[in-house]
Design an enzyme around this catalytic site. Structure first.
Site, mmCIF file in Angstrom:
data_model
loop_
_atom_site.group_PDB
_atom_site.id
_atom_site.type_symbol
_atom_site.label_atom_id
_atom_site.label_comp_id
_atom_site.label_asym_id
_atom_site.label_seq_id
_atom_site.Cartn_x
_atom_site.Cartn_y
_atom_site.Cartn_z
ATOM 1 N N ASN A 9 0.865 -1.178 0.000
ATOM 2 C CA ASN A 9 0.000 0.000 0.000
ATOM 3 C C ASN A 9 0.902 1.227 0.000
ATOM 4 O O ASN A 9 1.471 1.587 1.020
ATOM 5 C CB ASN A 9 -0.888 -0.031 1.266
ATOM 6 N N LYS A 11 0.166 4.260 -0.322
ATOM 7 C CA LYS A 11 -0.453 5.477 0.211
ATOM 8 C C LYS A 11 -0.187 6.631 -0.784
ATOM 9 O O LYS A 11 -0.059 6.371 -1.979
ATOM 10 C CB LYS A 11 0.061 5.773 1.620
ATOM 11 N N HIS A 95 -9.329 1.129 5.474
ATOM 12 C CA HIS A 95 -8.007 1.354 6.058
ATOM 13 C C HIS A 95 -8.150 2.373 7.191
ATOM 14 O O HIS A 95 -8.936 3.310 7.092
ATOM 15 C CB HIS A 95 -7.041 1.866 4.985
ATOM 16 N N GLU A 97 -6.485 4.833 8.089
ATOM 17 C CA GLU A 97 -6.312 6.247 7.721
ATOM 18 C C GLU A 97 -7.590 6.789 7.096
ATOM 19 O O GLU A 97 -7.952 7.956 7.276
ATOM 20 C CB GLU A 97 -5.112 6.395 6.767
ATOM 21 N N GLU A 167 -4.944 -4.705 11.056
ATOM 22 C CA GLU A 167 -3.906 -3.687 11.187
ATOM 23 C C GLU A 167 -4.142 -2.893 12.463
ATOM 24 O O GLU A 167 -4.924 -1.933 12.470
ATOM 25 C CB GLU A 167 -3.942 -2.726 9.995
ATOM 26 N N GLY A 173 2.882 2.506 10.641
ATOM 27 C CA GLY A 173 3.839 3.590 10.415
ATOM 28 C C GLY A 173 4.574 4.025 11.669
ATOM 29 O O GLY A 173 5.227 5.063 11.686
ATOM 30 N N SER A 212 3.800 -1.831 10.271
ATOM 31 C CA SER A 212 5.257 -1.880 10.446
ATOM 32 C C SER A 212 5.866 -3.246 10.149
ATOM 33 O O SER A 212 6.795 -3.686 10.833
ATOM 34 C CB SER A 212 5.651 -1.405 11.855
HETATM 35 P P1 PGA Z 1 3.135 0.445 7.521
HETATM 36 O O1 PGA Z 1 1.653 0.643 6.948
HETATM 37 O O2 PGA Z 1 3.661 -0.855 6.967
HETATM 38 O O3 PGA Z 1 3.899 1.632 7.029
HETATM 39 O O4 PGA Z 1 3.015 0.411 9.013
HETATM 40 C C1 PGA Z 1 0.762 -0.436 6.856
HETATM 41 C C2 PGA Z 1 -0.546 0.027 6.290
HETATM 42 O O5 PGA Z 1 -0.974 1.139 6.591
HETATM 43 O O6 PGA Z 1 -1.195 -0.716 5.535
#
Ligand code: PGA
Length: 250
Positions: A9, A11, A95, A97, A167, A173, A212
């Protein structure tokens, strides 16, 4: 035995030129990994370019979200049908976010999943608790509510086509990841929830872990029996790291 699925992903990162280079690199590596479904979710405007670069390589294209409506006067939105039309076979829905920054609630996520399925896409239904919810021992209640909202709308055939991504919000992140045991426990719980509705479907539903995931922790996470792959944010912007993570899923 469920086939592992590792999806990147991106983003809102990169550029058109960088997208093409990243996709080309991932395609090269994916050809050596026939045991893993490798997927990429570029920003919308680069999906067509990514599809061109993918050509006949074994890399699946996905959207990062889709509209919770079919078509019409929704400025700025992209429908599930449009994603399918440009070569996507899956789309992330819910997601964290999107939930936190754009106010998507469970009902909207369920709508998105429904339109994704209607368009022939597999929705990757993202669920996960915040740190406050984990500390208040609300992890199971939170992910159950999020998953139930989607499952309430689906019949058995539709349920068999979804992918779930667990997640934990506190791991996205942040460099902080769930331990393999923590991830496995939540995955097992989610699978039980699917089984409570459709026992025959549950064993085949893929449940990905995200938050992460890096080359140095991927193997331990993917070794857990209930972890069927990963949803990779930051590390998917680096071809070498992303492919190392994909290899850890074999
Ligand atoms: P990340 O993001 O691997 O940077 O923690 C995962 C995600 O948001 O799908």
């Amino acid at each position: 035995m469920r086939r592992p699925f590792v999806a990147g992903n991106w983003k809102m990162n990169g550029s058109r030129a960088r997208a093409r280079v990243l996709v080309a690199g991932v395609c090269e590596g994916a050809r050596e990994l026939p045991e893993v479904d490798v997927g990429l979710c570029p920003p919308f405007v680069y999906v067509t370019d990514a599809g061109e670069v993918i050509g006949d390589a074994p890399v699946r294209l996905g959207g990062q979200t889709c509209a919770g409506v079919e078509y019409g006067a929704f400025t700025g939105e992209v429908s599930a049908y449009m994603l399918a039309d440009v070569g996507c076979s899956f789309v992330l829905v819910g997601h964290s976010e999107r939930r936190m920054l754009y106010g998507e609630d469970d009902a909207e996520v369920a709508e998105k999943a429904g339109f994704a399925l209607a368009a022939g896409l597999s929705p990757v239904v993202c669920v996960g608790e915040t740190l406050a919810e984990r500390e208040a021992e609300q992890t199971e209640a939170t992910v159950e509510r999020q998953l139930d909202a989607v499952m309430d709308r689906l019949d058995r055939d539709a349920l068999a086509r979804i992918v779930i991504a667990y997640e934990p919000v506190w791991a996205i992140g942040t460099g902080r990841t769930a331990t393999p045991a923590q991830a496995n426990a939540v995955h097992a719980f989610l699978r039980e929830r699917v089984a409570a509705r459709e026992p025959e479907v549950a064993a085949g539903v893929r449940i990905l872990y995200g938050g992460s995931v890096k080359p140095d922790n991927a193997a331990a996470l993917f070794a857990e029996p209930e972890v069927d792959g990963g949803l990779i944010g930051g590390a998917s912007l680096d071809v070498g790291q992303f492919l190392d993570i994909c290899r850890a899923a074999v």
